[in-house]
Design a protein around this motif. Structure first.
Motif, PDB file in Angstrom:
ATOM      1  N   LEU A 270      11.262 -29.685 -42.967  1.00  0.00           N
ATOM      2  CA  LEU A 270      10.260 -28.836 -42.320  1.00  0.00           C
ATOM      3  C   LEU A 270      10.510 -28.738 -40.813  1.00  0.00           C
ATOM      4  N   VAL A 271      10.880 -29.857 -40.196  1.00  0.00           N
ATOM      5  CA  VAL A 271      11.213 -29.848 -38.763  1.00  0.00           C
ATOM      6  C   VAL A 271      12.378 -28.903 -38.515  1.00  0.00           C
ATOM      7  N   HIS A 272      13.428 -29.035 -39.314  1.00  0.00           N
ATOM      8  CA  HIS A 272      14.627 -28.211 -39.123  1.00  0.00           C
ATOM      9  C   HIS A 272      14.308 -26.728 -39.304  1.00  0.00           C
ATOM     10  N   THR A 273      13.504 -26.412 -40.322  1.00  0.00           N
ATOM     11  CA  THR A 273      13.135 -25.015 -40.568  1.00  0.00           C
ATOM     12  C   THR A 273      12.290 -24.460 -39.426  1.00  0.00           C
ATOM     13  N   ALA A 274      11.320 -25.265 -38.970  1.00  0.00           N
ATOM     14  CA  ALA A 274      10.470 -24.815 -37.864  1.00  0.00           C
ATOM     15  C   ALA A 274      11.301 -24.559 -36.607  1.00  0.00           C
ATOM     16  N   ALA A 275      12.273 -25.427 -36.344  1.00  0.00           N
ATOM     17  CA  ALA A 275      13.133 -25.250 -35.177  1.00  0.00           C
ATOM     18  C   ALA A 275      13.985 -23.992 -35.321  1.00  0.00           C
ATOM     19  N   THR A 276      14.500 -23.763 -36.511  1.00  0.00           N
ATOM     20  CA  THR A 276      15.317 -22.563 -36.747  1.00  0.00           C
ATOM     21  C   THR A 276      14.493 -21.302 -36.545  1.00  0.00           C
ATOM     22  N   GLN A 277      13.272 -21.298 -37.061  1.00  0.00           N
ATOM     23  CA  GLN A 277      12.419 -20.115 -36.923  1.00  0.00           C
ATOM     24  C   GLN A 277      12.056 -19.849 -35.464  1.00  0.00           C
TER      25      GLN A 277
END
Length: 333
Positions: A270-277
């Motif tokens: 979730l952290v990685h996805t939020a950062a990507t977005q």
């Protein structure tokens, strides 16, 4: 901590909500390790509760505390003006909300849904908009606590959402927490805080793993090394607790002091996805995502998330790690 007056709706809304809160019990959906701890604390604080969980044993335990059992998520909302949910991921929160929101909106009394789940900021923002469109409050209040800490009332809650709803919710959260911290009206804000905190914990575990592996590679006592670090220059809760587990290779899933590696992997993703977005580079988050996935592939998903350290020891060629892994596979602490 929160405004002395409700924005936009004034004192009439405050009085109306106070009547709702006092005339109906608090609702609670999701009686896992965190949810059951919250229910225990709220019951001990004198709150009347109506609860639901598909797990019959968890439901019975809550009833033994004096809570009233509902037969469905929707029934909780029908009987409660303020409903808490503590659910494991975005999909299950969405499914529960699809049942909760229509029933809460039908009440017509300024009802509130409080999500205590660790989920993506985007789903909280979407749910916040959906709730607002139906005149229902939505407050994000994810939890920083292990199950044992929750039951002792030692949790920390970041919260975000509409001010009028938070004014009702924060005093309730304070009955089961050391601190409640307001991060504004963006419903996703508190989830960003929770993901950031879990990222820092995961990064600390990985750093401890690598430093311990370095010590062991030079035949320095890894437990003595970590004990020095966690009692001097890194004297804090995370380094003390996870430092011991990493150094001693104690990753057993103790019932009251356990956060599953599978859940840790979900949070790191979730952290990685939020950062990507957000187009926010987080190279350490990318590394952590891969380390957790590799640990899951090694069959360690049900161990404590500190078990990600085993992979570091294996990569370093540790001669001792095989015995620790064998003990864990036998279910030994």
């Amino acid at each position: 901590m929160f405004p002395s007056m409700l924005r936009g709706n004034g004192w009439s809304m405050r009085r109306r909500l106070s009547r709702c809160a006092s005339s109906s019990p608090l609702g609670f959906v999701g009686l896992g390790k965190i949810g059951s701890g919250m229910v225990t604390n709220l019951a001990q604080a004198g709150e009347n509760l109506v609860v639901f969980d598909p797990n019959a044993s968890a439901l019975s335990s809550a009833v033994a505390l004096g809570a009233s059992a509902a037969t469905s998520t929707a029934e909780v909302a029908q009987r409660s003006a303020i409903v808490f949910s503590a659910l494991p991921d975005d999909q299950i929160l969405r499914k529960a909300t699809d049942e909760l929101l229509p029933a809460l909106a039908e009440r017509g009394d300024g009802a509130i849904h409080v999500s205590c789940s660790t989920v993506s900021p985007n789903i909280s923002r979407a749910l916040g908009e959906e709730h607002a469109a139906r005149k229902v409050g939505f407050v994000s209040a994810p939890v920083f606590a292990r199950p044992d800490g929750m039951r002792r009332g030692e949790a920390t809650f970041p919260v975000s959402g509409p001010a009028w709803a938070k004014e009702q919710v924060i005093p309730l959260l304070q009955k089961t927490a050391l601190g409640v911290h307001d991060f504004g009206e963006d419903c996703g804000g508190a989830n960003v805080v929770k993901l950031g905190g879990n990222f820092l914990i995961a990064a600390a575990i990985q750093s401890l793993s690598e430093a311990s592996a370095l010590a062991e590679s030079y035949e320095v006592d890894r437990e003595k090394f970590v004990s020095l670090m966690s009692s001097t220059i890194f004297d804090c809760l995370i380094y003390r607790g996870y430092g011991h587990r990493v150094a001693a290779r104690d990753h057993h899933p103790y019932p009251d002091a356990h956060f599953a590696l599978d859940l840790g992997s979900k949070d790191v993703a979730l952290v990685h996805t939020a950062a990507t977005q957000a187009k926010c580079p987080m190279p350490i988050a990318s590394l952590l995502r891969d380390r957790f996935v590799a640990s899951q592939n090694a069959g360690r998903g049900s161990l404590d998330w500190s078990a990600v350290a085993l992979k570091t020891s294996e990569d370093a060629g540790s001669k001792q790690v095989a015995a620790a892994i064998a003990a864990l596979e036998k279910g030994l602490p």
